[in-house]
Design a protein around this motif. Structure first.
Motif, PDB file in Angstrom:
ATOM      1  N   PRO A 176       2.933  49.988  48.161  1.00 13.71           N
ATOM      2  CA  PRO A 176       1.913  49.388  49.068  1.00 13.71           C
ATOM      3  C   PRO A 176       2.011  49.889  50.502  1.00 13.71           C
ATOM      4  N   SER A 177       3.264  50.070  51.001  1.00 12.47           N
ATOM      5  CA  SER A 177       3.399  50.537  52.389  1.00 12.47           C
ATOM      6  C   SER A 177       2.940  51.993  52.539  1.00 12.47           C
ATOM      7  N   VAL A 178       3.246  52.830  51.565  1.00 12.02           N
ATOM      8  CA  VAL A 178       2.812  54.223  51.616  1.00 12.02           C
ATOM      9  C   VAL A 178       1.300  54.310  51.536  1.00 12.02           C
ATOM     10  N   LYS A 179       0.664  53.491  50.688  1.00 14.97           N
ATOM     11  CA  LYS A 179      -0.784  53.483  50.568  1.00 14.97           C
ATOM     12  C   LYS A 179      -1.433  53.023  51.847  1.00 14.97           C
ATOM     13  N   ARG A 180      -0.831  52.052  52.474  1.00 18.32           N
ATOM     14  CA  ARG A 180      -1.373  51.530  53.730  1.00 18.32           C
ATOM     15  C   ARG A 180      -1.273  52.559  54.856  1.00 18.32           C
ATOM     16  N   GLU A 181      -0.161  53.294  54.946  1.00 15.62           N
ATOM     17  CA  GLU A 181      -0.010  54.330  55.975  1.00 15.62           C
ATOM     18  C   GLU A 181      -0.960  55.500  55.740  1.00 15.62           C
TER      19      GLU A 181
END
Length: 257
Positions: free
Chosen positions: A33-38
């Motif tokens: 989720p954090s990689v997708k958000r960045e």
């Protein structure tokens, strides 16, 4: 037999349900989720890479069949009324080539006249090193006597003539110097009067030396007396030898030193 009988059983005739293996759950990273958000936050389309924005070609301009093949000009139909070309005949032995034709634009006639009146091209001379060897140009091989056909062939060069003249002049100067040196050191002939006076002088000197020798003491008991006696004897012998030589030879030459 016992094993085969054991495999046969009535229960084996009943259909069995296939048990499918249960797959383990797929691995999902906890940082997804954090990689997708960045990635969505820093997304910039066509910023540093990707194709350039160009006009899309029209769908009407599609590549048609045989469009890239070269097109030949339209063929003309042959007609029987077309004039025929004159038949070419072999020139006779008495015929002469056409001379004096001048043309500025008709290159065909000009080339034909040049080919008729021109001399045949001579083959380039070559030589072969052996029967089945390689061919080489004859002009650059050094076998052609080109230099004997020059105008100045066999003529002595100017620098050689000048050097020979300088050598002859130096030789003459050297010979003149040698002759002059020999003349200076040439031998002089004594005259009869000079020979007679020289002979008298030698005899007079011998008499003086002999008188001194006669005046010596009878007993020579010291070294100086002995040395003096030997000196007088040597002088008398030398004078006697000179007198004998002059009396023996009537012609005497003296070198100028």
């Amino acid at each position: 037999m016992t094993t085969q009988c054991a495999q046969e059983s009535i229960y084996n005739l009943l259909p069995r349900l296939e048990e499918k293996p249960v797959k383990p759950p797929r691995y999902i990273s906890t940082f997804r989720p954090s990689v997708k958000r960045e990635a969505e936050k820093n997304k910039a389309q066509w910023k540093t890479m990707g194709p350039a924005k160009v006009a899309v070609p029209s769908p009407k301009n599609f590549l048609q069949k045989h469009s890239k093949e070269p097109k030949l000009p339209a063929s003309k139909r042959f007609s029987k009324c077309a004039p025929k070309l004159p038949a070419l005949s072999v020139p006779r032995r008495t015929d002469h080539p056409v001379m004096g034709i001048q043309s500025k634009k008709n290159f065909i006639n000009t080339n034909a006249v040049a080919a008729i009146t021109g001399l045949p091209k001579k083959p380039q001379p070559i030589y072969v090193d052996r029967r089945q060897g390689d061919k080489y140009l004859l002009e650059t091989s050094g076998l052609v006597p080109k230099y004997i056909k020059k105008k100045d062939y066999g003529v002595t060069p100017k620098y050689v003539t000048r050097r020979n003249e300088e050598m002859k002049r130096a030789q003459k100067e050297y010979e003149a110097g040698i002759l002059e040196h020999l003349k200076k050191r040439a031998m002089k002939r004594l005259s009869d009067e000079e020979r007679r006076s020289l002979l008298q002088g030698l005899k007079k000197n011998w008499e003086e030396v002999y008188r001194e020798f006669q005046g010596l003491s009878v007993e020579i008991d010291t070294i100086p007396k002995k040395i003096y006696k030997e000196k007088l004897e040597t002088q008398m012998k030398q004078l006697e030898h000179d007198i004998e030589v002059i009396e023996k030879h009537k012609v005497i030459y003296i070198a100028n030193e």
